[in-house]
Write a protein that holds these residues in place. Structure first.
Motif, PDB file in Angstrom:
ATOM      1  N   LEU A   8      -6.277  -3.271  13.376  1.00 17.93           N
ATOM      2  CA  LEU A   8      -6.900  -1.977  13.541  1.00 17.93           C
ATOM      3  C   LEU A   8      -5.362  -0.813  13.454  1.00 17.93           C
ATOM      4  O   LEU A   8      -5.543   0.049  12.754  1.00 17.93           O
ATOM      5  N   VAL A   9      -4.512  -1.143  14.382  1.00 17.40           N
ATOM      6  CA  VAL A   9      -3.418  -0.055  13.746  1.00 17.40           C
ATOM      7  C   VAL A   9      -2.726  -0.252  12.678  1.00 17.40           C
ATOM      8  O   VAL A   9      -2.452   0.968  12.089  1.00 17.40           O
ATOM      9  N   ALA A  10      -2.681  -1.416  12.052  1.00 18.07           N
ATOM     10  CA  ALA A  10      -2.277  -1.547  10.731  1.00 18.07           C
ATOM     11  C   ALA A  10      -3.007  -0.779   9.602  1.00 18.07           C
ATOM     12  O   ALA A  10      -2.499   0.193   8.904  1.00 18.07           O
ATOM     13  N   ALA A  11      -4.407  -0.716   9.750  1.00 14.38           N
ATOM     14  CA  ALA A  11      -5.153  -0.064   8.780  1.00 14.38           C
ATOM     15  C   ALA A  11      -5.183   1.451   9.261  1.00 14.38           C
ATOM     16  O   ALA A  11      -4.916   2.180   8.321  1.00 14.38           O
ATOM     17  N   THR A  12      -5.141   1.640  10.396  1.00 15.69           N
ATOM     18  CA  THR A  12      -5.018   3.217  10.878  1.00 15.69           C
ATOM     19  C   THR A  12      -3.565   3.892  10.212  1.00 15.69           C
ATOM     20  O   THR A  12      -3.537   5.107   9.707  1.00 15.69           O
ATOM     21  N   THR A  13      -2.731   3.020  10.451  1.00 13.80           N
ATOM     22  CA  THR A  13      -1.219   3.726   9.980  1.00 13.80           C
ATOM     23  C   THR A  13      -1.219   3.842   8.825  1.00 13.80           C
ATOM     24  O   THR A  13      -0.496   4.629   8.164  1.00 13.80           O
ATOM     25  N   SER A  14      -1.894   2.677   7.947  1.00 12.60           N
ATOM     26  CA  SER A  14      -1.563   2.751   6.421  1.00 12.60           C
ATOM     27  C   SER A  14      -2.451   3.990   6.048  1.00 12.60           C
ATOM     28  O   SER A  14      -1.926   4.631   5.047  1.00 12.60           O
ATOM     29  N   LEU A  15      -3.534   4.313   6.679  1.00 13.13           N
ATOM     30  CA  LEU A  15      -4.533   5.252   6.025  1.00 13.13           C
ATOM     31  C   LEU A  15      -3.595   6.678   6.194  1.00 13.13           C
ATOM     32  O   LEU A  15      -3.609   7.596   5.393  1.00 13.13           O
ATOM     33  N   VAL A  16      -3.115   6.849   7.402  1.00  9.78           N
ATOM     34  CA  VAL A  16      -2.192   7.945   7.849  1.00  9.78           C
ATOM     35  C   VAL A  16      -0.985   7.957   6.835  1.00  9.78           C
ATOM     36  O   VAL A  16      -0.911   9.259   6.540  1.00  9.78           O
ATOM     37  N   LEU A  17      -0.486   7.118   6.602  1.00  7.22           N
ATOM     38  CA  LEU A  17       0.857   7.189   5.629  1.00  7.22           C
ATOM     39  C   LEU A  17       0.348   7.392   4.353  1.00  7.22           C
ATOM     40  O   LEU A  17       1.105   8.213   3.645  1.00  7.22           O
ATOM     41  N   ILE A  18      -0.601   6.926   3.969  1.00  7.53           N
ATOM     42  CA  ILE A  18      -1.329   7.096   2.363  1.00  7.53           C
ATOM     43  C   ILE A  18      -1.351   8.684   2.381  1.00  7.53           C
ATOM     44  O   ILE A  18      -0.970   9.284   1.428  1.00  7.53           O
TER      45      ILE A  18
END
Length: 421
Positions: A8-18
């Motif tokens: 969950l954190v990996a997906a959330t962080t990836s979306l924010v970084l993108i």
């Protein structure tokens, strides 16, 4: 749970970084292109100042990039290049920026005595993208580092939540398995700590209820066995055989019911306690000595002076002693001598009860078998007590006659010893 939180954190962080890094990457490219075009425009304007003067060629040579000056008469100065539509458009007096093969061209018009000259400065693609790829790589590495850092932090956070929950699950399984000493260590978020405290309170309450039940069972056993034994003796002393048999049968039925209730209650509430066997046996022998004195029985007692801990609760051991002594009073004639001996052994302790009565066969050790029509539960209680701590029960006939019952008890573990019982 840890894996799901990490994903969950990996997906959330990836979306924010993108959402942040993609616009930043485009901005870096735009800044690089604007810088290159600004430098090219400045170079073209520096050449435009020299248009119409003898220093034009010198000004073109001083510019460290491809420069072409299209003169009004059709001639050129600098790097040869063809007149494109963009050059003809710039000749009308407008500054133009146009795409070309290999880059972009900056066209600046300048007035001369002979007409309008056009200064062309070529900006190659390499200059337009200078430093962009390195910046993009740095952003990519930064994004990956942030994702990894987010996963690590999420894993640590998940561990802080799951570790107390796993502890609660282990304690719950131990309590379900009968280990009422199991307690949870409060930790983690406030909600998990609250659950741990509630579980500990529940375990403590269960332990208190079981202790109260064991005390009630022990009290019931102590209160009922002596009156039942006296009632049996009174029934046997009746002169009318039929009346004696009838009353004896009623006493047997009552004793079976009482013994069954006591045995079942003790089985449900049996704990993992320990006690001082010497103190418990001494107290129960003192209790039965009153009846022995009334019947003229000689009682020999051999007990160790020092405490002798065993892995049996005080109430459970007291019920075992009561069962063995009750059998002696119930199945031996008045005046028959008896002895109680408690001695230490390498594995714990050995309790031996011996009488000078008629004796009985070892096969009577089985539950429900006895002499004289009794229930046979007395020896079964003693056997269960011995086996509950890893010991055993043995029945034999001494050389001089009578019966001997030996109950082998094991010592408690080093961290479970509680001689006070």
């Amino acid at each position: 749970m840890r894996r799901w939180l990490a994903l969950l954190v990996a997906a959330t962080t990836s979306l924010v970084l993108i959402a942040l890094l993609v616009p930043m990457a485009l901005l870096i490219r735009a800044v690089a292109e604007n810088g290159a075009m600004s430098r090219a425009t400045a170079a073209a304007e520096s050449v435009a100042v020299a248009v119409g003067t003898p220093d034009l060629e010198l000004a073109v040579e001083q510019v460290a990039r491809p420069v072409t000056v299209f003169l009004p008469g059709g001639g050129t100065v600098g790097v040869p290049a063809g007149r494109s539509d963009a050059v003809r458009l710039a000749a009308t007096g407008r500054s133009v920026t146009a795409e070309t093969d290999g880059g972009r061209e900056v066209l600046v018009s300048a007035q001369s005595p002979d007409g309008t000259a056009v200064i062309r400065v070529l900006v190659p693609d390499a200059e337009l993208m200078r430093g962009v790829h390195a910046a993009w790589l740095a952003l990519l590495l930064l994004g990956l580092a942030l994702v990894v850092l987010g996963i690590v932090l999420a894993d640590r956070l998940a561990l802080a939540v799951t570790r107390p929950v796993d502890g609660l699950a282990r304690v719950s399984h131990r309590l379900a398995g009968g280990d009422l000493s199991a307690r949870a260590e409060p930790g983690g978020p406030p909600e998990v700590r609250s659950v741990a405290l509630a579980l500990n309170q529940l375990a403590g309450r269960i332990d208190e209820l079981l202790v109260a039940e064991r005390e009630s069972v022990a009290d019931l056993s102590h209160r009922l066995r002596t009156p039942l034994t006296g009632l049996r003796l009174d029934a046997e002393s009746l002169r009318d055989p039929e009346e004696a048999a009838r009353l004896q049968a009623r006493v047997d039925a009552l004793e079976r019911a009482v013994s069954a209730v006591i045995t079942e209650a003790r089985r449900r509430s049996a704990g993992r306690d320990s006690c001082d066997a010497a103190a418990v046996v001494r107290e129960r022998v003192r209790f039965w000595s009153v009846l022995a004195e009334d019947q003229g029985r000689e009682v020999a007692i051999s007990l160790p002076a020092a405490p002798l801990p065993v892995a049996v609760g005080a109430q459970e051991l007291a019920a075992c002693v009561d069962a063995l002594l009750g059998n002696v009073f119930a199945h031996t004639p008045e005046g028959a001598a008896m002895s109680v001996r408690l001695a230490p052994r390498p594995e714990g302790a050995l309790l031996a009860v011996e009488d000078s009565g008629p004796g009985f066969e070892p096969a009577l050790l089985e539950r429900g078998n006895s002499a004289g029509g009794s229930t046979g539960l007395g020896l079964d209680i003693a056997r269960r007590t011995a086996e509950s701590c890893g010991g055993h029960l043995a029945v034999s006939r001494p050389p001089g006659g009578g019966a001997r019952v030996e109950v082998a008890l094991t010592a408690p573990a080093a961290d479970d010893r509680d001689p006070a019982g």
